[in-house]
Design a protein around this motif. Structure first.
Motif, PDB file in Angstrom:
ATOM      1  N   LEU A 328     -57.242  -7.441 -54.486  1.00 30.38           N
ATOM      2  CA  LEU A 328     -57.964  -6.609 -53.724  1.00 30.38           C
ATOM      3  C   LEU A 328     -56.663  -5.506 -52.661  1.00 30.38           C
ATOM      4  O   LEU A 328     -56.999  -5.093 -52.460  1.00 30.38           O
ATOM      5  CB  LEU A 328     -58.557  -7.398 -53.033  1.00 30.38           C
ATOM      6  N   ALA A 329     -55.737  -6.373 -52.448  1.00 30.13           N
ATOM      7  CA  ALA A 329     -54.620  -6.268 -51.580  1.00 30.13           C
ATOM      8  C   ALA A 329     -53.718  -5.577 -52.404  1.00 30.13           C
ATOM      9  O   ALA A 329     -53.657  -4.131 -51.516  1.00 30.13           O
ATOM     10  CB  ALA A 329     -53.599  -7.545 -51.000  1.00 30.13           C
ATOM     11  N   LEU A 330     -53.699  -5.971 -53.724  1.00 32.32           N
ATOM     12  CA  LEU A 330     -52.884  -4.605 -54.065  1.00 32.32           C
ATOM     13  C   LEU A 330     -53.424  -3.326 -55.066  1.00 32.32           C
ATOM     14  O   LEU A 330     -52.732  -2.148 -54.866  1.00 32.32           O
ATOM     15  CB  LEU A 330     -53.053  -5.670 -55.598  1.00 32.32           C
ATOM     16  N   SER A 331     -54.631  -3.361 -55.044  1.00 28.19           N
ATOM     17  CA  SER A 331     -55.634  -2.305 -55.131  1.00 28.19           C
ATOM     18  C   SER A 331     -55.677  -1.850 -54.167  1.00 28.19           C
ATOM     19  O   SER A 331     -54.789  -0.647 -54.127  1.00 28.19           O
ATOM     20  CB  SER A 331     -57.361  -2.583 -55.791  1.00 28.19           C
ATOM     21  N   CYS A 332     -55.445  -1.990 -52.677  1.00 25.21           N
ATOM     22  CA  CYS A 332     -55.778  -1.352 -51.493  1.00 25.21           C
ATOM     23  C   CYS A 332     -53.968  -0.633 -51.604  1.00 25.21           C
ATOM     24  O   CYS A 332     -53.929   0.982 -50.844  1.00 25.21           O
ATOM     25  CB  CYS A 332     -55.993  -1.752 -50.182  1.00 25.21           C
ATOM     26  N   LEU A 333     -53.193  -1.068 -51.862  1.00 23.93           N
ATOM     27  CA  LEU A 333     -51.492  -1.116 -51.403  1.00 23.93           C
ATOM     28  C   LEU A 333     -51.210   0.502 -52.988  1.00 23.93           C
ATOM     29  O   LEU A 333     -50.502   1.188 -52.028  1.00 23.93           O
ATOM     30  CB  LEU A 333     -50.757  -2.317 -52.109  1.00 23.93           C
ATOM     31  N   ALA A 334     -51.840   0.131 -53.962  1.00 22.01           N
ATOM     32  CA  ALA A 334     -50.808   0.874 -55.169  1.00 22.01           C
ATOM     33  C   ALA A 334     -51.841   2.586 -54.950  1.00 22.01           C
ATOM     34  O   ALA A 334     -51.998   2.986 -54.702  1.00 22.01           O
ATOM     35  CB  ALA A 334     -51.694   0.576 -56.292  1.00 22.01           C
ATOM     36  N   SER A 335     -53.331   2.157 -54.348  1.00 21.81           N
ATOM     37  CA  SER A 335     -54.037   3.443 -54.021  1.00 21.81           C
ATOM     38  C   SER A 335     -53.314   3.707 -52.441  1.00 21.81           C
ATOM     39  O   SER A 335     -53.529   5.325 -52.464  1.00 21.81           O
ATOM     40  CB  SER A 335     -55.810   2.535 -53.280  1.00 21.81           C
ATOM     41  N   PHE A 336     -53.125   3.697 -51.656  1.00 21.24           N
ATOM     42  CA  PHE A 336     -52.265   3.681 -50.621  1.00 21.24           C
ATOM     43  C   PHE A 336     -51.240   4.673 -51.042  1.00 21.24           C
ATOM     44  O   PHE A 336     -50.934   6.050 -50.450  1.00 21.24           O
ATOM     45  CB  PHE A 336     -51.984   2.953 -49.439  1.00 21.24           C
ATOM     46  N   LEU A 337     -50.120   4.180 -51.654  1.00 21.48           N
ATOM     47  CA  LEU A 337     -49.381   5.059 -52.416  1.00 21.48           C
ATOM     48  C   LEU A 337     -49.555   6.427 -53.094  1.00 21.48           C
ATOM     49  O   LEU A 337     -49.044   7.237 -52.406  1.00 21.48           O
ATOM     50  CB  LEU A 337     -48.087   3.893 -52.896  1.00 21.48           C
ATOM     51  N   THR A 338     -50.455   6.184 -53.830  1.00 19.96           N
ATOM     52  CA  THR A 338     -50.365   7.240 -54.722  1.00 19.96           C
ATOM     53  C   THR A 338     -51.653   8.164 -53.927  1.00 19.96           C
ATOM     54  O   THR A 338     -51.103   9.497 -53.751  1.00 19.96           O
ATOM     55  CB  THR A 338     -51.969   7.185 -55.847  1.00 19.96           C
TER      56      THR A 338
END
Length: 460
Positions: A328-338
């Motif tokens: 969940l944290a990885l998904s949110c972080l990657a989405s934030f960067l993109t």
């Protein structure tokens, strides 16, 4: 036997599940794309709407039914008749597209671009996007942290807020219409090809892909309500899906008509987000813009919660060494960067993936829905997908930005596609090959079935 005892769901429970499905499906794209479609189609809005409803409503509903009928727990199970390797690759591609690469970042960039950007000076846009997207995905992370609370957070809290705000927009638009729908001029593409173009416009919602991915979220929520048997879970999911998508149909119709009426005051906008902003500002000025910002942010956040939760649940199920909360944290972080690459870049590179994945998803959804007729036979799945994947790949290459589509390879693919594949000129080059694959696959299935029957008869 105690484990099989089930709680009978109340009307309120069904409402919560239906509201959950509605919230998961209905994001910012579901607001801006039908609105823009109304502007593009003008007085040809009806055939364009029918085409849009096929890919924007019918297919998402069928994707929910596919999960229910096959008793799948997610997108992986839908592709499993083609083998675990295909199922895993398909799952990763779907989640990458509707998740951290395109779909989930779009929820933040659309809400910022449409709702907040008009209120922020140009020189501070990038900084504001950075701060907004950070807070946005932090909220998505917190709302989806506890899996069993997702239905409550979306269905009971955020969804009603969204519906009230959207109702206010419709009320004002129809009490004081900007123009007549019958006098709205369609664009050249929608003069004669309104249905087909509406059909392709529905790809942008990503809802058919999302329906497959959200299956695991819905199943988790239904089980948390007390349903234990797979058949019961499937029945609840199917019934709730029908009610939720019926509401989506009504909203789409109203949005498309509002978009067509707006041509009485405004010229064709670059996208539905601009159109929405113009309409709201015309009626209510800066106060309207503040309402729009709230509306867009709420509906985007509901979709983001569903996307990051579905991503984390599916990836934890297949890569269990990494916890749900870490995924969940990885998904949110990657989405934030993109998200910080901006809306324009996200849309430009998501379109080709949709041209590739939508045909594959459509055939897998339809095969799943009708799978009881051929016992989910792998040969039928294999033939249909084999004959679909090549033209879908060609459509993807042609849809890429110029760096790919205008290269020597891209031009060669485009020429081959137009010369040899029927319906390629309207973006549906996969349809005829898929039908050929279906005929061949069913032929193999019935041949094997006949051989088995003959063998049984001879033994008797």
């Amino acid at each position: 036997m105690e484990k099989l005892v089930e709680r009978k769901l109340t009307k309120k429970d069904y409402f919560v599940v239906s509201s959950l499905l509605f919230a998961l499906f209905f994001g910012a794209g579901n607001l801006i794309f039908p609105l823009h479609l109304g502007q593009l189609a003008g007085h040809n809005w009806l055939p364009a709407t029918l085409g849009f409803l096929v890919t924007g409503v019918l297919l998402p509903l069928l994707s929910v039914l596919a999960i229910a009928i096959t008793r799948s727990k997610g997108v992986y199970d839908v592709g499993l008749p083609l083998g675990p390797t295909f199922a895993l690759v398909f799952m990763v591609l779907i989640h990458a597209t509707i998740g951290p690469l395109f779909g989930t970042p779009r929820t933040a960039t659309v809400s910022f671009t449409v709702g907040l950007a008009p209120l922020v000076p140009q020189q501070y846009q990038q900084v504001a996007l950075f701060g907004f997207s950070a807070l946005f995905f932090l909220a998505a992370f917190l709302l989806s942290y506890k899996e069993n609370n997702i239905a409550s957070n979306l269905g009971k809290v955020l969804n009603p807020v969204f519906l009230v705000l959207l109702f206010l927009v419709f009320l004002v638009s129809f009490l004081k219409p900007m123009g007549s729908v019958s006098q709205a001029a369609p664009t050249a593409q929608y003069l004669h090809g309104a249905f087909t173009n509406g059909f392709l416009e529905g790809y942008n919602t990503m809802d058919a892909l999302a329906g497959l991915a959200f299956g695991v979220t819905v199943v988790t929520a239904v089980r948390a309500m007390g349903k234990k048997r797979e058949k019961s879970v499937a029945a609840v999911t199917a019934k709730a899906g029908f009610f939720s998508m019926s509401a989506v149909v009504v909203i789409y119709l109203l949005l498309i008509v509002v978009g067509a009426m707006s041509l009485g005051r405004f010229k064709l906008s670059a996208d539905g987000g601009v159109a929405f902003s113009q309409i709201v500002n015309a009626y209510a000025g800066s106060f309207g813009q503040a309402v729009l910002a709230t509306l867009i942010t709420v509906t985007c956040l509901t979709t983001a919660v569903g996307l990051v939760a579905a991503f984390a649940q599916d990836f934890h199920a297949h890569f269990p060494k990494v916890s749900y909360h870490t995924w969940l944290a990885l998904s949110c972080l990657a989405s934030f960067l993109t998200a910080n690459f901006g809306l324009e870049q996200i849309i430009a590179w998501s379109t080709p993936m949709l041209m590739f994945l939508y045909p594959l998803s459509m055939v897998l959804i339809l095969l799943s829905v009708f799978s009881p007729l051929f016992k989910r036979d792998g040969a039928v799945y294999f033939m249909v997908v084999l004959f679909t994947v090549v033209p879908a790949f060609f459509d993807m290459v042609v849809a890429f930005p110029a760096v790919v589509s205008q290269s020597a390879f891209g031009k060669a693919v485009a020429a081959f596609r137009l010369h040899y594949l029927p319906l390629a000129s309207i973006g549906l080059s996969w349809v005829v090959p898929a039908l050929v694959g279906l005929v061949l696959g069913l032929g193999v299935y019935f041949y094997k079935k006949a051989r088995v029957s003959v063998g049984v008869t001879e033994k008797e």
